[in-house]
Every structure is written in C-alpha cells, then in structure tokens.
Design a protein around this motif. Structure first.
Motif, PDB file in Angstrom:
ATOM      1  N   ASN A 303       0.851  -1.187   0.000  1.00 29.12           N
ATOM      2  CA  ASN A 303       0.000   0.000   0.000  1.00 29.12           C
ATOM      3  C   ASN A 303       0.890   1.241   0.000  1.00 29.12           C
ATOM      4  OD1 ASN A 303      -2.633   1.418   0.376  1.00 29.12           O
ATOM      5  ND2 ASN A 303      -1.662   2.054   2.292  1.00 29.12           N
ATOM      6  N   VAL A 304       0.827   2.018  -1.074  1.00 27.06           N
ATOM      7  CA  VAL A 304       1.650   3.228  -1.206  1.00 27.06           C
ATOM      8  C   VAL A 304       0.727   4.439  -1.217  1.00 27.06           C
ATOM      9  CG1 VAL A 304       3.358   4.461  -2.582  1.00 27.06           C
ATOM     10  CG2 VAL A 304       3.387   1.949  -2.520  1.00 27.06           C
ATOM     11  N   ALA A 305       0.961   5.351  -0.281  1.00 31.71           N
ATOM     12  CA  ALA A 305       0.205   6.595  -0.187  1.00 31.71           C
ATOM     13  C   ALA A 305       1.112   7.762  -0.547  1.00 31.71           C
ATOM     14  CB  ALA A 305      -0.359   6.751   1.226  1.00 31.71           C
ATOM     15  N   LEU A 306       0.548   8.962  -0.569  1.00 33.07           N
ATOM     16  CA  LEU A 306       1.304  10.148  -0.959  1.00 33.07           C
ATOM     17  C   LEU A 306       1.388  11.147   0.182  1.00 33.07           C
ATOM     18  CD1 LEU A 306      -0.071  10.880  -4.547  1.00 33.07           C
ATOM     19  CD2 LEU A 306       2.130   9.861  -3.940  1.00 33.07           C
ATOM     20  N   GLY A 307       2.550  11.791   0.298  1.00 37.91           N
ATOM     21  CA  GLY A 307       2.736  12.868   1.254  1.00 37.91           C
ATOM     22  C   GLY A 307       3.510  14.010   0.623  1.00 37.91           C
ATOM     23  N   THR A 308       3.403  15.158   1.247  1.00 43.20           N
ATOM     24  CA  THR A 308       4.130  16.323   0.743  1.00 43.20           C
ATOM     25  C   THR A 308       5.452  16.544   1.455  1.00 43.20           C
ATOM     26  OG1 THR A 308       3.066  17.809   2.328  1.00 43.20           O
ATOM     27  CG2 THR A 308       1.984  17.530   0.193  1.00 43.20           C
ATOM     28  N   ASP A 309       5.638  15.930   2.645  1.00 47.83           N
ATOM     29  CA  ASP A 309       6.679  16.341   3.577  1.00 47.83           C
ATOM     30  C   ASP A 309       6.352  17.770   4.015  1.00 47.83           C
ATOM     31  OD1 ASP A 309       8.907  15.964   5.184  1.00 47.83           O
ATOM     32  OD2 ASP A 309      10.187  15.299   3.556  1.00 47.83           O
ATOM     33  N   GLY A 310       7.281  18.452   4.657  1.00 52.35           N
ATOM     34  CA  GLY A 310       6.999  19.792   5.146  1.00 52.35           C
ATOM     35  C   GLY A 310       7.194  20.855   4.082  1.00 52.35           C
ATOM     36  N   ALA A 311       6.599  22.015   4.324  1.00 53.71           N
ATOM     37  CA  ALA A 311       6.742  23.123   3.377  1.00 53.71           C
ATOM     38  C   ALA A 311       8.154  23.681   3.360  1.00 53.71           C
ATOM     39  CB  ALA A 311       5.755  24.234   3.716  1.00 53.71           C
ATOM     40  N   ALA A 312       8.978  23.305   4.333  1.00 56.23           N
ATOM     41  CA  ALA A 312      10.374  23.747   4.323  1.00 56.23           C
ATOM     42  C   ALA A 312      11.217  22.955   3.336  1.00 56.23           C
ATOM     43  CB  ALA A 312      10.974  23.633   5.722  1.00 56.23           C
ATOM     44  N   SER A 313      10.708  21.834   2.854  1.00 52.75           N
ATOM     45  CA  SER A 313      11.506  21.007   1.938  1.00 52.75           C
ATOM     46  C   SER A 313      10.753  20.640   0.670  1.00 52.75           C
ATOM     47  CB  SER A 313      11.954  19.719   2.638  1.00 52.75           C
ATOM     48  OG  SER A 313      10.847  18.875   2.899  1.00 52.75           O
ATOM     49  N   ASN A 314       9.669  21.355   0.362  1.00 57.13           N
ATOM     50  CA  ASN A 314       8.872  20.930  -0.792  1.00 57.13           C
ATOM     51  C   ASN A 314       8.768  21.981  -1.912  1.00 57.13           C
ATOM     52  OD1 ASN A 314       6.428  20.598  -2.483  1.00 57.13           O
ATOM     53  ND2 ASN A 314       6.157  18.738  -1.322  1.00 57.13           N
ATOM     54  N   ASN A 315       8.250  23.138  -1.804  1.00 60.11           N
ATOM     55  CA  ASN A 315       7.873  23.921  -0.652  1.00 60.11           C
ATOM     56  C   ASN A 315       6.367  24.166  -0.615  1.00 60.11           C
ATOM     57  OD1 ASN A 315      10.671  24.077  -0.511  1.00 60.11           O
ATOM     58  ND2 ASN A 315      10.754  26.273  -0.552  1.00 60.11           N
ATOM     59  N   ARG A 316       5.575  23.226  -1.101  1.00 59.84           N
ATOM     60  CA  ARG A 316       4.118  23.337  -1.165  1.00 59.84           C
ATOM     61  C   ARG A 316       3.477  22.145  -0.464  1.00 59.84           C
ATOM     62  NH1 ARG A 316       2.532  26.055  -6.362  1.00 59.84           N
ATOM     63  NH2 ARG A 316       0.886  24.519  -6.645  1.00 59.84           N
ATOM     64  N   LEU A 317       2.328  22.389   0.114  1.00 57.53           N
ATOM     65  CA  LEU A 317       1.521  21.298   0.676  1.00 57.53           C
ATOM     66  C   LEU A 317       0.413  21.025  -0.338  1.00 57.53           C
ATOM     67  CD1 LEU A 317       1.386  22.518   4.389  1.00 57.53           C
ATOM     68  CD2 LEU A 317       3.133  21.132   3.244  1.00 57.53           C
ATOM     69  N   ARG A 347      -6.045   7.023  -6.398  1.00 60.35           N
ATOM     70  CA  ARG A 347      -6.258   6.100  -5.273  1.00 60.35           C
ATOM     71  C   ARG A 347      -5.145   6.248  -4.229  1.00 60.35           C
ATOM     72  NH1 ARG A 347      -9.420   1.398  -5.420  1.00 60.35           N
ATOM     73  NH2 ARG A 347      -9.065  -0.015  -3.665  1.00 60.35           N
ATOM     74  N   MET A 348      -3.902   6.441  -4.686  1.00 60.65           N
ATOM     75  CA  MET A 348      -2.807   6.665  -3.751  1.00 60.65           C
ATOM     76  C   MET A 348      -3.049   7.912  -2.905  1.00 60.65           C
ATOM     77  SD  MET A 348       0.408   5.771  -6.270  1.00 60.65           S
ATOM     78  CE  MET A 348       1.665   6.409  -5.182  1.00 60.65           C
ATOM     79  N   ALA A 349      -3.671   8.926  -3.513  1.00 60.32           N
ATOM     80  CA  ALA A 349      -3.903  10.204  -2.832  1.00 60.32           C
ATOM     81  C   ALA A 349      -5.156  10.195  -1.967  1.00 60.32           C
ATOM     82  CB  ALA A 349      -4.012  11.321  -3.866  1.00 60.32           C
ATOM     83  N   THR A 350      -5.902   9.107  -1.988  1.00 57.68           N
ATOM     84  CA  THR A 350      -7.171   9.056  -1.244  1.00 57.68           C
ATOM     85  C   THR A 350      -7.258   7.776  -0.409  1.00 57.68           C
ATOM     86  OG1 THR A 350      -8.245   8.176  -3.243  1.00 57.68           O
ATOM     87  CG2 THR A 350      -8.419  10.555  -2.857  1.00 57.68           C
ATOM     88  N   LEU A 351      -7.727   6.704  -0.997  1.00 56.60           N
ATOM     89  CA  LEU A 351      -7.994   5.484  -0.232  1.00 56.60           C
ATOM     90  C   LEU A 351      -6.718   4.849   0.311  1.00 56.60           C
ATOM     91  CD1 LEU A 351     -10.197   3.630   0.808  1.00 56.60           C
ATOM     92  CD2 LEU A 351     -10.082   2.362  -1.342  1.00 56.60           C
TER      93      LEU A 351
END
Length: 440
Positions: A303-317, A347-351
């Motif tokens: 099961n692979v989901a998605l994250g942004t990490d923090g805005a200090a290293s992305n820099n967007r949520l 699906r990765m971004a939701t369920l």
C-alpha cells in the motif's frame, strides 16, 4: 405514493470519481449526505425521485472526489517555507533547520504554523493530514479549529528540543495530548519516532511495546538517503529496515516514510508485514534524496500513499503536485508510459492514504456509510478544457487552484474557492509575524 427522504445535503456533479470501485468515473451523479455520512450515490435524476435536501449544491463543470489525504507532513514548518533551499538533507537539517527550530519553536509557533498549513491544505482539497512535529496538543488545536481531519504523530527523538528533553519526556507529553483529544472524532494519534539515526534501540523497543498496547500506528522516516543506510551499517551492522524489524517495529500499523532505497528483499519484507509506504516525490527530488521504487512496490502489493513532507523542503503542501510528480517519475524510471495510470495515482492520494492511517473504513472513497470528506474540482476553465477523461485531468492538467469546494464530515470548509474559517488577512498576519522573528 413514495415518500421522499429528507437529508442534509445533496451534491450534484458533472463527474464523480468514487475511487472504489476502482477505475470508475460516474457522469451526472449525486452524493447524498446526512448527519455527516454518505447516505447514497446515484444518478441525479434518481436522487430527485428519492430525496429532498436542506441544501443542494450543483457542480455542473466539476469532478467530485474523496478529500485528498496528505499522509506525511510537518505542518508547522510552513513558517520555515523557503528558509534553506538547494541543500541536501543532512546539511539542510543540521546546519539550517535544527538551529532555526531551536530559536523559534514553541507552542505558539506550532499552533500558528499548523493553522497556516491547514488553510493551505484545505484550499487544495486536502481534508486529512498525517502530521509529525513537536507540541502535538497545539497542532491538534489548530487542525480542530480549521475543521480538518488529522493524524498527529507523537514525535520521539533521543535529543532535547524546545518541546521535550528525553525520549521518555516526548512520549509522556505526546500520550497526554492523545488523552486530551480522545473524544474528538477528527483527531487521531500515532507514535512517530523521527528516524533510525535519531532514536536508540532502547527507545524503539519501548515504542514497539506501546504501539501494540495502544493498537496505534508507527510513523517513521526510513531509508531516505544512502547516508542513512551507510550510517546504520557502520553503527549497527544492518540496514535500518532490518534493525527496526528485529526490534519489532515493522508490521501492519507501520507507516514507512520515504523508503527511497529498498532492495527487492526489503520490499518483500514490507509486503509480507503488510506495512504502508508514504511516497514523497517532490521533497525527495528537491533534497536530491532519490526516487522511491514505487512501480516495484505496487507490483508487490504494498500500500503506497502520498505525502508532501513539510513546506520547508517541498515547498508546497499540494497533493495535486504529488500526484503529477509520482505519475511522471513512475513512467520515466520504468521506461513504461503506462506505469501508474491516473486512477491508480488518485487512489494513492485518497484510499491508500486512508489505509495507511487505519482510516479506510471511514474515509478515502465515496461509499455508503463513510464520512463525507469530499472535494470538488472545476474543469470548466479554458486551461482545463477540453476534458476527455476527468481522472487524467486531475493528475495531468488541473491543479489545486481549480479546487472550489471542500467538505469534512459533510460540513463546508471551502466554498467557491474561499476558506470559511479564516481570512487571508489573518493568515498573512501570522506569516509576517514569524518571518520577522527569524531576523531577530
């Protein structure tokens, strides 16, 4: 004569992507919502035959989908957005971020930074975030004030910060925050040891025991860089994943963040243990950490989901950005243009995100009985037309600026593009206050 059932809300949309069943796009359908729950999903004309509603929202040019889930972030670090760019992970952390956190981080910093992050995420269609930072009580308060769902990580590290002094202190304070918020249905908690290189075996063993006793998740950065793996081999004689597995931390409740450098055997172990992996493609690219083997992991059934990490290293949520980057990286690394198609990345971004947090029975898809966490995306602007496939458009065309409406538990949080709980003036004031503080 049939009696119409009265409900709280009906949302009528040009398209609906329910996520489950997979690969499904419904046209001219309505979601019926009552008491915060999804009561029905049916064609619009049939909804008129079965229901009356206190409110009907018409979305004639929109796609309606489950609220997006940011499965890994450091919300309060929104106040450090762009403060140390163009650096690899270790100097970024040690030379820039940690000293600035030592200077600034406080209860108020976390509340304000999380408030700013919650506003950004809600406006981008994100209804749930998994957060890992200090002062979780204040983060919970900020998410609650925004009306946003959150899974708060009880951060544990083996060195002092402005929040706590020892691993035991981090645990004690975090568990107290968990107790404080146990009656709030939007706020959940997980144990969040920062990383293998900042937490000792003794602390990990206690975390493993507590996670089993509390039946709660374990959220951890792991296999993010080659330097992390080299350090583990030198200090412990094994790679980080093997070390944690030996200490009892790798199991169905484990949320493995980044997981960039994995061997085939390690992927098989993750699959066998039924762990989730949180893929953070943009942050991984920006810090030059590498590209996670997502195609291979998905093929293993992970099961692979998605994250942004923090805005200090992305820099967007911005989960729209993560969907696009995840899809494109999967294609370019595999040489297969069919890798990670649009429906799968949605699906990765939701369920998948809901599953990683243990919330798959509550959120993540538009199904009867689930909570009505939803977002609407307008595809009617010139830059979003023509639209032949709304799923494809969500990943490759539309961005967070196309989000018009957001609901959490059936309650509006964003309406016609405007945040309902806070004004831009308030948010800008918070941002400027802390920007000035960095200069003192």
């Amino acid at each position: 004569m049939n009696t119409l059932r009265n409900v709280d809300l009906i949302i009528e949309a040009r398209w609906i992507i329910p996520v489950e069943p997979a690969n499904t796009t419904l046209e001219h359908h309505a979601v019926v919502i009552d008491k915060g729950l999804i009561a029905d999903l049916l064609p619009i004309h049939k909804s008129h035959e079965c229901y009356t509603a206190t409110e009907i929202v018409e979305l004639p040019e929109h796609v309606l989908l489950p609220g997006l889930i940011n499965a890994h972030t450091h919300a309060a670090m929104s106040l450090l957005r762009g403060i140390a760019d163009d650096l690899p992970l270790t100097p970024w952390l040690q030379d820039a971020i940690w000293p600035m956190e030592q200077k600034l981080v406080s209860s108020q910093f976390v509340y304000d930074g999380t408030s700013l992050a919650a506003a950004e995420m809600l406006c981008g269609g994100i209804t749930c975030a998994s957060d890992m930072y200090f002062f979780p009580d204040d983060a919970a308060r900020a998410f609650s004030d925004a009306g946003m769902r959150a899974a708060l990580g009880i951060t544990i590290i083996d060195f002092p910060s402005n929040y706590a002094t020892t691993a035991d202190d981090y645990l004690h304070k975090g568990l107290q925050a968990r107790e404080n918020w146990k009656e709030n249905p939007l706020i959940n908690f997980a144990l969040a040891p920062h990383a293998p290189y900042t937490v000792s075996n003794q602390s990990f063993e206690r975390i493993a025991t507590l996670a089993e006793e509390l039946d709660t998740g374990i959220h951890i950065h792991i296999h993010e860089t080659t330097q992390e793996i080299r350090g583990s081999l030198a200090q412990h004689g094994v790679r980080p994943l093997a070390r944690l597995d030996g200490l009892g931390l790798i199991g169905p409740n484990s949320q493995l963040v980044h997981a960039v450098y994995l061997t085939e055997c390690e992927q098989q172990l993750i699959a066998a243990r039924n762990c989730s992996v949180i893929h953070n493609p943009t942050s991984n690219m920006k810090l030059a950490s590498g590209i996670a083997p997502v195609n291979s992991m998905l093929a293993q059934g992970i099961n692979v989901a998605l994250g942004t990490d923090g805005a200090a290293s992305n820099n967007r949520l911005d989960i729209f950005q993560e969907m696009r980057h995840a899809a494109l990286l999967a294609k370019v690394t595999s040489g297969d243009a069919s890798a990670l198609p649009a429906h799968q990345v949605i699906r990765m971004a939701t369920l998948n995100g809901a599953q990683s947090l243990g919330l798959q029975e509550q959120i993540g898809s538009i199904q009867h009985g689930k909570e009505a966490d939803l977002c609407a995306v307008s595809l009617g602007s010139p830059q979003n037309t023509p639209c032949y496939d709304p799923a494809s458009h969500l990943v490759y065309v539309a961005g967070r600026e196309s989000v018009t409406d957001v609901w959490v538990q059936g309650k509006p949080r964003v309406r016609t593009g405007s945040l309902l709980h806070a004004s831009n003036k308030e948010l800008l004031s918070i941002s400027r206050l802390w920007q000035n503080a960095t200069k003192r």
